[in-house]
Write an enzyme that holds these catalytic residues in place. Structure first.
Site, short mmCIF file in Angstrom:
data_model
loop_
_atom_site.label_atom_id
_atom_site.label_comp_id
_atom_site.label_asym_id
_atom_site.label_seq_id
_atom_site.Cartn_x
_atom_site.Cartn_y
_atom_site.Cartn_z
N LYS A 115 0.80 -1.16 -0.09
CA LYS A 115 0.02 0.00 0.13
C LYS A 115 0.73 1.14 0.01
CE LYS A 115 -4.18 -2.09 1.97
NZ LYS A 115 -5.30 -2.04 2.79
N ARG A 290 -7.33 -7.56 -9.02
CA ARG A 290 -7.97 -9.07 -9.29
C ARG A 290 -9.28 -8.60 -9.59
NH1 ARG A 290 -10.85 -8.84 -4.45
NH2 ARG A 290 -9.58 -7.75 -2.74
P1 ADP Z 1 -13.41 -7.57 -2.32
O1 ADP Z 1 -12.23 -6.13 -2.23
O2 ADP Z 1 -13.22 -8.02 -3.51
O3 ADP Z 1 -14.62 -6.97 -1.75
P2 ADP Z 1 -12.48 -8.60 0.04
O4 ADP Z 1 -11.81 -7.58 0.69
O5 ADP Z 1 -13.74 -8.90 0.68
O6 ADP Z 1 -12.84 -8.42 -1.49
O7 ADP Z 1 -11.74 -9.85 0.03
C1 ADP Z 1 -12.05 -11.04 -0.52
C2 ADP Z 1 -11.55 -12.15 -0.27
O8 ADP Z 1 -10.07 -12.08 -0.09
C3 ADP Z 1 -11.67 -12.33 1.43
O9 ADP Z 1 -11.80 -13.97 1.67
C4 ADP Z 1 -10.57 -11.63 2.21
O10 ADP Z 1 -10.39 -12.40 3.19
C5 ADP Z 1 -9.55 -12.01 1.22
N1 ADP Z 1 -8.31 -11.12 1.14
C6 ADP Z 1 -8.23 -9.85 0.57
N2 ADP Z 1 -6.99 -9.45 0.65
C7 ADP Z 1 -6.32 -10.32 1.35
C8 ADP Z 1 -5.14 -10.22 1.80
N3 ADP Z 1 -4.22 -9.14 1.58
N4 ADP Z 1 -4.61 -11.19 2.21
C9 ADP Z 1 -5.42 -12.45 2.39
N5 ADP Z 1 -6.73 -12.27 2.19
C10 ADP Z 1 -7.00 -11.33 1.43
P1 ADP Z 2 -8.42 -3.49 2.70
O1 ADP Z 2 -7.45 -3.69 1.91
O2 ADP Z 2 -8.60 -4.33 3.80
O3 ADP Z 2 -9.69 -3.56 1.92
P2 ADP Z 2 -8.76 -0.52 2.74
O4 ADP Z 2 -7.36 0.28 2.53
O5 ADP Z 2 -9.43 -0.76 1.34
O6 ADP Z 2 -8.35 -2.19 3.03
O7 ADP Z 2 -9.61 -0.08 3.69
C1 ADP Z 2 -10.82 -0.64 4.05
C2 ADP Z 2 -11.97 -0.01 4.71
O8 ADP Z 2 -11.46 0.84 5.79
C3 ADP Z 2 -12.35 1.32 3.67
O9 ADP Z 2 -13.46 0.80 2.95
C4 ADP Z 2 -12.91 2.38 4.63
O10 ADP Z 2 -14.08 2.17 5.13
C5 ADP Z 2 -11.90 1.96 5.91
N1 ADP Z 2 -10.74 3.17 5.66
C6 ADP Z 2 -9.67 2.87 4.99
N2 ADP Z 2 -8.83 3.93 5.33
C7 ADP Z 2 -9.56 4.82 5.98
C8 ADP Z 2 -9.23 6.35 6.17
N3 ADP Z 2 -7.94 6.86 5.81
N4 ADP Z 2 -10.01 7.09 6.61
C9 ADP Z 2 -11.53 6.60 7.02
N5 ADP Z 2 -11.69 5.07 6.73
C10 ADP Z 2 -10.72 4.22 6.13
#
Ligand code: ADP
Ligand code: ADP
Ligand code: MG
Length: 470
Positions: A115, A290
């Site tokens: 990230k 993906r």
């Molecule tokens: P989307 O962004 O497609 O909504 P999710 O965040 O719900 O996806 O993740 C989809 C699946 O991938 C879930 O089972 C989540 O736990 C898994 N997953 C996503 N990112 C990671 C990661 N960095 N490491 C391990 N599992 C991950």
């Molecule tokens: P992941 O890789 O697990 O999907 P993200 O970085 O996409 O993680 O963040 C997942 C969620 O966490 C976002 O959809 C949002 O709701 C919350 N979030 C992440 N970063 C921030 C931020 N800087 N401020 C507020 N909410 C956040």
């Protein structure tokens, strides 16, 4: 086009990919570990091969999957989502063995999976990024200084995080001191990397993400946005396309930003650029390299088959669409029906599906791998079904969502379905006004989440009368 595809995944996404293969005339190869012997993706694929007894090891073993692809004469591997889908080493191994990986190049996965590297790349490309770290944090002292300069609240995040884990909000220096070691230990355990960074917490933002497609001939298009603000603990529950809370100008702007982001890193295949929106401010958050769980709703509003495009792009074909060919129509909602008990802190509820009746009728799509008699194994995701509805207007899509949720029967386990019926009834949701704080701000909705729908009661009454008569 591709000839034979190994699907390195399970569950509904594996079934989704089998379907795309069937339509494209590609032979599909499923893989499974022992608990998945009777899984739907195994039954539906043209071939299925065992990966051994361990529930997870086989799905997570790059060398074994590549070897199997070679032995079975596959020319490509689709990783789905989760598992190895964002594993750059896996993509590289495929490249080295002449197997087409259905996704971007391994170096792009590597860069965007980190990230902080992704943030640096976006800054350089002129895409606005959430204010915060440049690079990873070196120690708590640096974290405290940075937080003081950007102002609380801040978000402490695992650099390799995903799936909503490894993220903590800190409202004060004391909280940051407490959370710092916790996030590091969580990141190490869950993602195998102790790297963390910090960014400004955008209070009550909307989560808006843009679907993009990019081919190997330099074309990049976007397929508009999805609003994934209905979340619990940073995990999406209901997704919406397009967002009911964007102006046409915002929609164009953010779509353009996503295309710029993808082009800047030489992206190929399908991907998602995630943003946070607050008022008129837009911040890049991360890129998912993906196919996404919620790609379905974009397919419903645009008519583009995203998985088919993935396979075409992987085969080296140009995109089937120019930007001006892509239009959207109506609204689509996706409900992630999870095997969880909303009345009991969303505790997982695995077990046998004693009765499943699929909702149907106009504008209804179900992506799932469950069936009546299926035992949901406890080793994997709790998401057991994606219910997607489409309609021409916002009001109609809410009514259709209610109707489809009420249509569905899923007995034997607890699910989140009835909780979603409550969310759909909330006036703020109805008006299309919500942000990522909606779920925590409305605990009262959980109270009714085991209430039976009138039609369910009517059925029970009818059954009781029938039993009485006979
Ligand atoms: P989307 O962004 O497609 O909504 P999710 O965040 O719900 O996806 O993740 C989809 C699946 O991938 C879930 O089972 C989540 O736990 C898994 N997953 C996503 N990112 C990671 C990661 N960095 N490491 C391990 N599992 C991950
Ligand atoms: P992941 O890789 O697990 O999907 P993200 O970085 O996409 O993680 O963040 C997942 C969620 O966490 C976002 O959809 C949002 O709701 C919350 N979030 C992440 N970063 C921030 C931020 N800087 N401020 C507020 N909410 C956040
Ligand atoms: Mg995300």
């Amino acid at each position: 086009m591709l000839k034979k595809l190994l699907i390195a995944n399970r569950g509904e996404i594996a079934v989704r990919i089998v379907r795309a293969c069937a339509e494209a005339g590609i032979r599909s190869v499923a893989v499974y570990t022992e608990p998945d012997r009777y899984a739907l993706h195994v039954k539906r694929a043209d071939e299925a091969w065992s990966l051994g007894a361990d529930p997870l090891a086989g799905y997570l073993d790059p060398q074994r999957l590549v070897n199997l692809a070679l032995e079975t004469g596959c020319d490509a591997i689709h990783p789905g989502y989760g598992f190895l889908s964002e594993n750059a080493q896996f993509a590289r191994l495929c490249e080295e063995h002449g197997i087409i990986f259905v996704g971007p190049r391994s170096d792009v996965i590597h860069k965007m999976g980190d990230k902080t590297q992704a943030r640096d790349a976006m800054r350089a490309a002129g895409v606005p990024v959430t204010p915060g770290s440049e690079g990873n944090l070196t120690d708590l002292e640096e974290a405290l200084q940075l937080a003081a300069s950007i102002g609380y609240p801040v978000m402490l995040k695992a650099t390799s995080g995903g799936g909503g884990r490894g993220i903590r909000r800190c409202d004060s220096a004391d909280e940051l001191k407490m959370q710092y070691p916790r996030v590091i230990s969580e990141a190490t355990k869950a993602f195998g990397s102790a790297d963390v960074f910090l960014e400004k917490c955008i209070v009550n933002p909307r989560h808006i993400e843009v679907q993009i497609l990019a081919d190997s001939h330099g074309h990049v298009v976007h397929l508009f946005e999805r609003d994934c603000s209905i979340q619990r603990r940073n995990q999406k529950l209901i997704e919406i396309a397009p967002s009911p809370q964007l102006t046409p100008e915002q929609r164009n702007y953010i779509g353009g930003l996503a295309v710029k982001a993808a082009a800047a890193v030489g992206y190929e295949n399908a991907g998602t650029v995630e943003f946070l929106l607050s008022g008129n401010e837009v911040y890049f958050m991360e890129m998912n390299t993906r196919v996404q769980v919620e790609h379905t709703i974009t397919e419903q509003i645009t008519g583009v088959d995203i998985v088919r495009e993935q396979l075409r792009i992987a085969a080296g074909l140009p995109l089937s669409y120019r930007q001006e060919d892509i239009q959207y129509r109506g609204f689509a909602l996706q409900f992630r029906i999870n095997a969880e008990d909303p009345k009991n802190d969303f505790l997982p509820s695995f077990g046998r599906i004693t009765h499943y009746y699929a909702p149907g009728g106009p504008g209804v799509r179900v992506d799932t791998a469950i069936y009546t008699g299926y035992d949901i194994p406890p080793y994997y995701d709790s998401m057991c079904l994606k219910l997607v509805v489409w309609a021409l207007t916002w009001d109609e899509v809410i009514a259709r969502g209610q109707r489809a949720l009420a249509d569905m029967r899923l007995h034997g386990i607890k699910t989140t379905a009835s909780y979603y019926q409550q969310i759909l009834q909330h006036p703020d949701f109805n008006r299309g006004h919500f942000h990522t704080g909606f779920v925590p701000e409305h605990p009262e909705l959980l109270q009714y989440s085991d209430k039976k729908h009138p039609s369910e009661i009517a059925l029970a009454v009818a059954a009781a009368i029938a039993a009485h008569v006979s």
